[in-house]
Design an enzyme around this catalytic site. Sequence first.
Site, PDB file in Angstrom:
ATOM      1  N   ARG A 172       0.757  -1.018   0.029  1.00 58.98           N
ATOM      2  CA  ARG A 172      -0.017  -0.107  -0.025  1.00 58.98           C
ATOM      3  C   ARG A 172       0.975   1.183  -0.001  1.00 58.98           C
ATOM      4  O   ARG A 172       1.968   1.120  -0.008  1.00 58.98           O
ATOM      5  CB  ARG A 172      -1.042   0.088   1.083  1.00 58.98           C
ATOM      6  CG  ARG A 172      -0.150   0.204   2.734  1.00 58.98           C
ATOM      7  CD  ARG A 172      -1.136   0.041   3.780  1.00 58.98           C
ATOM      8  NE  ARG A 172      -0.832   0.479   4.964  1.00 58.98           N
ATOM      9  CZ  ARG A 172      -0.190  -0.446   5.756  1.00 58.98           C
ATOM     10  NH1 ARG A 172      -0.070  -1.843   5.410  1.00 58.98           N
ATOM     11  NH2 ARG A 172       0.088  -0.289   7.103  1.00 58.98           N
ATOM     12  N   HIS A 275      11.277  -8.571  27.566  1.00 60.66           N
ATOM     13  CA  HIS A 275       9.586  -8.258  26.955  1.00 60.66           C
ATOM     14  C   HIS A 275       9.165  -6.939  27.675  1.00 60.66           C
ATOM     15  O   HIS A 275       8.162  -7.192  28.496  1.00 60.66           O
ATOM     16  CB  HIS A 275       8.654  -9.462  27.205  1.00 60.66           C
ATOM     17  CG  HIS A 275       7.649  -9.426  26.341  1.00 60.66           C
ATOM     18  ND1 HIS A 275       7.015 -10.620  25.861  1.00 60.66           N
ATOM     19  CD2 HIS A 275       6.914  -8.439  25.668  1.00 60.66           C
ATOM     20  CE1 HIS A 275       5.842 -10.255  24.866  1.00 60.66           C
ATOM     21  NE2 HIS A 275       5.903  -9.005  25.124  1.00 60.66           N
ATOM     22  N   GLY A 277       8.537  -4.034  26.347  1.00 62.01           N
ATOM     23  CA  GLY A 277       8.028  -3.073  25.380  1.00 62.01           C
ATOM     24  C   GLY A 277       6.678  -2.294  25.706  1.00 62.01           C
ATOM     25  O   GLY A 277       6.602  -1.277  25.799  1.00 62.01           O
TER      26      GLY A 277
END
Length: 312
Positions: A172, A275, A277
């Site tokens: 896109r 982990h 984030g």
Amino acid sequence: MTADVWLPIPADEIDGLPDGPRYLYWNGGPEYPADPADCAYYVVPYMLGMEVAVRPLAAMRSLRVLQTLSAGVDHVRPGIGGLHPGVRLCNARGVHEASTAELALALILASLRGIPDFVRGQQQEEWRSGFRPALADKSVLIVGYGSIGAAIEDRLVPFECARVARVARSSRTTERGQVHAFTDLSGLLLDADVVVLSTPLTEDTRGMVDADFLAAMKDGALLVNVARGGVVDTKALLAELESGRLHAALDVTDPEPLPAGHPLWHAPGCLISPHAGGPTSAFMPRAKRLLASQLTRFVAGEQLDNVVLTTE
């Protein structure tokens, strides 16, 4: 509306919840707050794993909405097959973009500039000076250009990268430029100094970063994973790290949590964060706003945001 809503955050701590439902607090404890069969809207406890997430699903015969507080929904997919038709699965798009993008940039900069080595040098009282790579003038490839991938690019803008390329499930055009399809990956990997993974974990992306993917990356490139550990073939990555050809910064691993003694812990050129984030100070305010908005729509019978799929 009379319906049970299970929340992992006490209802009195969430501003803007609509009147009508009976709000019940459940954050993964051994006892349920009520009969799961009466639950219409289930908000999955955050970061407590698949076992907790899917535990009550089989008994939720009145369920209409399954809401995660994570961007990924892989931890609830194993329980979806037993649900009756028409249950909407919604993720937490809009909650984690800022904090995950921050960490992605932190991992890139820390890895390129040698921050872990500086920390080790400080611990040893050693002045480890010298030239290090900069992010400026580097080519970055973002694999998984959804809302988190776009947020990562937003934060790359001031760093004067030579190029940012984008890859998603289908091609896109955006305001920033072309988004390539996954079929274009092999050619794009050849030019990327930094490859950032921010794609969901699906059957199509599991193990996507395999030996062939890694072999296509240029010598000395950095792989950054803020997606899911299962996107990467750990054995193949270890081979590249141990050869010294590639570097990695991993917020997620496979297996996870990474067990003591695993070779990734000490692989050369590998930076690991646990982990981290999503769970930041930015999480709770955004999660509460999402729940208030979604439940207001639910009570009013309006279209929900972030619908990933509807069971059949």
